[in-house]
Scaffold this motif. Structure first.
Motif, mmCIF file in Angstrom:
data_model
loop_
_atom_site.group_PDB
_atom_site.id
_atom_site.type_symbol
_atom_site.label_atom_id
_atom_site.label_comp_id
_atom_site.label_asym_id
_atom_site.label_seq_id
_atom_site.Cartn_x
_atom_site.Cartn_y
_atom_site.Cartn_z
ATOM 1 N N ALA A 174 11.000 12.983 -9.487
ATOM 2 C CA ALA A 174 10.776 13.251 -7.864
ATOM 3 C C ALA A 174 11.473 14.242 -7.082
ATOM 4 O O ALA A 174 11.003 15.003 -6.448
ATOM 5 C CB ALA A 174 11.028 11.678 -7.318
ATOM 6 N N ARG A 175 12.882 14.482 -7.643
ATOM 7 C CA ARG A 175 13.668 15.388 -6.808
ATOM 8 C C ARG A 175 13.379 16.710 -7.241
ATOM 9 O O ARG A 175 13.186 17.645 -6.131
ATOM 10 C CB ARG A 175 14.997 15.265 -7.459
ATOM 11 C CG ARG A 175 16.071 16.273 -6.866
ATOM 12 C CD ARG A 175 17.581 15.913 -7.244
ATOM 13 N NE ARG A 175 17.798 14.592 -6.887
ATOM 14 C CZ ARG A 175 19.116 14.013 -7.290
ATOM 15 N NH1 ARG A 175 20.099 14.637 -7.876
ATOM 16 N NH2 ARG A 175 19.457 12.731 -6.952
ATOM 17 N N GLU A 176 12.849 17.268 -8.315
ATOM 18 C CA GLU A 176 12.435 18.439 -8.535
ATOM 19 C C GLU A 176 10.957 18.736 -8.159
ATOM 20 O O GLU A 176 10.595 19.771 -7.714
ATOM 21 C CB GLU A 176 12.153 18.283 -10.230
ATOM 22 C CG GLU A 176 13.442 18.345 -11.103
ATOM 23 C CD GLU A 176 13.151 18.562 -12.579
ATOM 24 O OE1 GLU A 176 12.404 19.100 -12.987
ATOM 25 O OE2 GLU A 176 14.051 17.981 -13.179
ATOM 26 N N ALA A 185 7.152 10.724 1.283
ATOM 27 C CA ALA A 185 6.672 9.409 1.279
ATOM 28 C C ALA A 185 6.059 9.133 0.212
ATOM 29 O O ALA A 185 6.086 7.940 -0.481
ATOM 30 C CB ALA A 185 6.012 9.304 2.617
ATOM 31 N N LEU A 186 5.025 10.084 -0.281
ATOM 32 C CA LEU A 186 4.298 9.769 -1.825
ATOM 33 C C LEU A 186 5.413 9.467 -2.816
ATOM 34 O O LEU A 186 5.193 8.760 -3.679
ATOM 35 C CB LEU A 186 3.439 10.923 -1.797
ATOM 36 C CG LEU A 186 2.043 10.875 -1.108
ATOM 37 C CD1 LEU A 186 1.182 12.100 -1.412
ATOM 38 C CD2 LEU A 186 1.201 9.558 -1.296
ATOM 39 N N LEU A 187 6.486 10.540 -2.791
ATOM 40 C CA LEU A 187 7.201 10.144 -3.862
ATOM 41 C C LEU A 187 7.983 8.989 -3.833
ATOM 42 O O LEU A 187 8.449 8.285 -4.909
ATOM 43 C CB LEU A 187 8.385 11.526 -3.701
ATOM 44 C CG LEU A 187 7.606 12.915 -4.131
ATOM 45 C CD1 LEU A 187 8.590 13.957 -3.879
ATOM 46 C CD2 LEU A 187 6.769 12.945 -5.537
ATOM 47 N N GLN A 188 8.307 8.607 -2.843
ATOM 48 C CA GLN A 188 8.887 7.197 -2.536
ATOM 49 C C GLN A 188 8.132 6.280 -2.908
ATOM 50 O O GLN A 188 8.414 5.275 -3.722
ATOM 51 C CB GLN A 188 9.475 7.073 -1.077
ATOM 52 C CG GLN A 188 10.562 7.807 -0.854
ATOM 53 C CD GLN A 188 10.883 7.828 0.582
ATOM 54 O OE1 GLN A 188 10.189 7.258 1.344
ATOM 55 N NE2 GLN A 188 11.879 8.776 1.151
ATOM 56 N N ASP A 189 6.664 6.498 -2.669
ATOM 57 C CA ASP A 189 5.849 5.307 -3.178
ATOM 58 C C ASP A 189 5.610 5.313 -4.575
ATOM 59 O O ASP A 189 5.269 4.205 -5.271
ATOM 60 C CB ASP A 189 4.438 5.731 -2.233
ATOM 61 C CG ASP A 189 4.294 5.415 -1.082
ATOM 62 O OD1 ASP A 189 4.988 4.633 -0.475
ATOM 63 O OD2 ASP A 189 3.331 6.333 -0.327
ATOM 64 N N ALA A 190 5.895 6.545 -5.305
ATOM 65 C CA ALA A 190 5.769 6.690 -6.690
ATOM 66 C C ALA A 190 6.815 5.928 -7.275
ATOM 67 O O ALA A 190 6.715 5.077 -8.188
ATOM 68 C CB ALA A 190 5.776 8.170 -7.024
ATOM 69 N N ALA A 205 6.313 2.380 -9.324
ATOM 70 C CA ALA A 205 6.872 2.658 -10.820
ATOM 71 C C ALA A 205 5.810 3.651 -11.606
ATOM 72 O O ALA A 205 5.238 3.366 -12.729
ATOM 73 C CB ALA A 205 6.665 1.428 -11.815
ATOM 74 N N VAL A 206 5.174 4.719 -10.759
ATOM 75 C CA VAL A 206 4.142 5.623 -11.506
ATOM 76 C C VAL A 206 4.944 6.419 -11.904
ATOM 77 O O VAL A 206 5.645 7.479 -10.911
ATOM 78 C CB VAL A 206 3.214 5.917 -10.214
ATOM 79 C CG1 VAL A 206 2.376 6.942 -10.814
ATOM 80 C CG2 VAL A 206 2.400 4.649 -9.739
ATOM 81 N N LEU A 208 0.820 -1.246 0.200
ATOM 82 C CA LEU A 208 -0.116 0.008 -0.077
ATOM 83 C C LEU A 208 0.842 1.010 -0.079
ATOM 84 O O LEU A 208 2.148 1.127 0.039
ATOM 85 C CB LEU A 208 -1.109 0.059 1.358
ATOM 86 C CG LEU A 208 -1.881 -0.959 1.563
ATOM 87 C CD1 LEU A 208 -2.545 -1.259 2.766
ATOM 88 C CD2 LEU A 208 -2.993 -1.079 0.446
ATOM 89 N N LEU A 209 0.265 2.479 -0.249
ATOM 90 C CA LEU A 209 1.099 3.784 0.037
ATOM 91 C C LEU A 209 1.340 3.795 1.476
ATOM 92 O O LEU A 209 0.642 3.323 2.339
ATOM 93 C CB LEU A 209 0.406 4.828 -0.519
ATOM 94 C CG LEU A 209 -0.331 4.915 -1.727
ATOM 95 C CD1 LEU A 209 -1.266 6.083 -2.172
ATOM 96 C CD2 LEU A 209 0.908 4.843 -2.759
ATOM 97 N N THR A 210 2.355 4.454 1.960
ATOM 98 C CA THR A 210 2.950 4.610 2.963
ATOM 99 C C THR A 210 1.907 5.172 4.068
ATOM 100 O O THR A 210 1.665 4.624 5.104
ATOM 101 C CB THR A 210 4.190 5.583 3.111
ATOM 102 O OG1 THR A 210 5.145 5.009 2.415
ATOM 103 C CG2 THR A 210 4.601 5.494 4.673
ATOM 104 N N TYR A 211 1.199 6.173 3.614
ATOM 105 C CA TYR A 211 0.173 6.792 4.673
ATOM 106 C C TYR A 211 -1.095 5.903 4.914
ATOM 107 O O TYR A 211 -1.778 6.024 5.889
ATOM 108 C CB TYR A 211 -0.217 8.009 4.039
ATOM 109 C CG TYR A 211 -1.446 8.056 3.263
ATOM 110 C CD1 TYR A 211 -2.749 8.115 3.789
ATOM 111 C CD2 TYR A 211 -1.445 7.987 1.854
ATOM 112 C CE1 TYR A 211 -3.901 8.166 2.931
ATOM 113 C CE2 TYR A 211 -2.547 7.988 1.018
ATOM 114 C CZ TYR A 211 -3.745 7.989 1.606
ATOM 115 O OH TYR A 211 -4.946 7.918 0.843
#
Length: 337
Positions: free
Chosen positions: A193-195, A177-182, A186-187, A65-68
Motif C-alpha cells: 500500500a505504501r508504494e 481510503a481505498l488502500l485502507q479498505d484493502a 485483507a485484499v 463496506l468500502l469507505t466511499y
C-alpha cells in the motif's frame, strides 16, 4: 452476480412499502427481481393500474463496506436530481425516496422503469449507423455534464470524509481510503500500500490543473447506458446507477466510458464530446497522465469491491484477475512517468 449487499425483501414487505411511499391504493400485481446490479437489491414492480416502477433497496447500514460506499444510494438519487434539474442528460425519474431508515431499517427509493435495454445488450442488434449515433450522443451528453459545478471536490456524501477544497487533496484522500479498505478486508494488491500510494502522490501535481469541481458519474460503462428505439432510430434513453459520482475532474469520466479501452480511439464519442464542449480534447502528456491516474483508481475499486460484497465463483475470479492485471499495467505506467 450474487452479493451479500443485495439483501432481499419479501413480497409481503414490498406491497405496503410501495403503497405508503407512493401514496397509492394500487396493489402490486407482479414482482420481478432485477439481478444485473451488483450492490443494491432491485425489483421491477407492475402496479394494478398498469404503472411500472423500480424499487431499489440499499444494504443494511451495519454491513461493512468500502469507505466511499457509505450512504451510496443517496449519491445515486442526488446524481439523478442534479442531472434532471439542469437537464444535461437523461436519467430515470425518481418517484419517491426514504432515507430515514424508519420503515425497513435501510435506504430505498422508487423510480420509473425504463423502456429500453443496456447498451451491452442493445449493441448486438444495432446497425453500424445506430452505433455511431449512440457513441456520438454519449460523447455529447458526457460533455454536457461538465456544466454541473459543485462547491467542493470529492464524494457527495459527507459521511465518507472524502471531500476537500482542491482536487489533488480530494483525489489522494480517495486513493488512501481505498488502500485502507484493502488492508481492512485483507485484499492483496500488486504492490504494498505504501508504494502504491507513493505512485499516485508522485504524479499528483498534474491534478492541480483541475480548478473547478464538475459532477462526474464515473461508472458510465455500457451496462449503465440505456438505449431505446424511437421512430426507428436508437437513442440513449438514460444514464443509470450514478452511485459512484463525485465532484472532480470531468476527464475522469473517460475511465469508464472507454472501460478497458483507449479513449483516444473513440472517434465517434470524441466528435460528440467536442460538439458539446466547443473544443476538441487534445491528448497531451498531462491529459494522458491524469487518465492514467483515474484508470488506476477505477481498477483499484474493481479489485477491492468483491471482498465486502462476497463475490464467489469462476466468473468473479476471472473478473478479479483481469482487473488486477489492468491495475498492474496502470501502475507500471505511473512508475514510468
Amino acid at each position: 452476480m450474487k452479493s451479500r449487499t443485495k439483501v432481499a425483501l419479501e413480497r409481503h414487505e414490498l406491497e405496503p412499502l410501495v403503497r405508503e411511499v407512493l401514496g397509492t391504493k394500487n396493489s402490486v400485481r407482479r414482482v420481478e427481481e432485477l439481478t444485473e446490479g451488483m450492490f443494491n437489491a432491485a425489483y421491477a414492480l407492475e402496479l394494478e393500474d398498469g404503472a411500472s416502477v423500480v424499487l431499489k433497496v440499499a444494504p443494511p447500514p451495519e454491513l461493512p463496506l468500502l469507505t466511499y460506499e457509505r450512504n451510496l444510494m443517496r449519491t445515486e438519487v442526488e446524481f439523478y436530481e442534479h442531472a434532471a434539474r439542469e437537464k444535461v442528460c437523461p436519467v430515470p425519474r425518481v418517484l419517491a425516496h426514504d432515507f430515514s431508515r424508519k420503515r425497513i431499517g435501510r435506504d430505498f427509493f422508487l423510480m420509473e422503469r425504463l423502456r429500453g435495454t443496456p447498451l451491452t445488450t442493445a449493441k448486438k442488434r444495432l446497425s453500424k449507423a445506430d452505433q455511431v449515433r449512440i457513441q456520438t450522443e454519449l460523447g455529447e451528453l458526457v460533455g454536457r455534464l461538465r456544466t454541473l459545478r459543485g462547491r467542493f471536490f470529492g464524494y457527495l456524501q459527507p459521511d465518507t470524509g472524502l471531500q476537500a477544497g482542491t482536487w489533488r487533496e480530494a483525489f489522494l484522500a480517495m486513493v488512501a481510503a481505498l488502500l485502507q479498505d484493502a488492508e481492512r478486508f485483507a485484499v492483496k494488491l500488486p504492490l504494498p500500500a505504501r508504494e502504491l500510494l507513493a505512485l499516485f502522490q508522485a504524479g499528483a501535481t498534474v491534478l492541480e490543473q483541475v480548478t473547478e469541481p464538475v459532477l462526474t458519474h464515473f461508472d458510465l460503462w455500457e451496462g449503465n447506458v440505456f438505449v431505446h428505439t424511437v421512430d426507428g432510430a436508437a437513442r440513449i434513453e438514460a444514464f443509470i446507477d450514478g452511485e459512484r459520482a463525485f465532484w472532480g475532474d470531468p476527464l475522469a469520466e473517460f475511465a469508464s466510458t472507454a472501460l478497458f479501452r483507449d479513449p483516444e480511439h473513440e472517434t465517434d464519442f470524441l466528435r460528440g464530446y467536442q460538439a458539446a464542449t466547443g473544443t476538441p480534447l487534445v491528448f497531451t502528456r498531462e491529459v494522458r497522465h491524469r487518465l492514467n491516474l483515474y484508470r488506476a483508481y477505477l481498477y483499484l475499486i474493481m479489485v477491492l469491491e468483491g471482498a465486502p460484497r462476497g463475490y464467489s465463483g469462476l466468473k468473479a475470479l476471472l473478473i478479479r484477475q483481469y482487473c488486477r492485471m489492468k491495475l498492474r499495467n496502470e501502475l507500471e505506467l505511473l512508475a514510468s512517468r
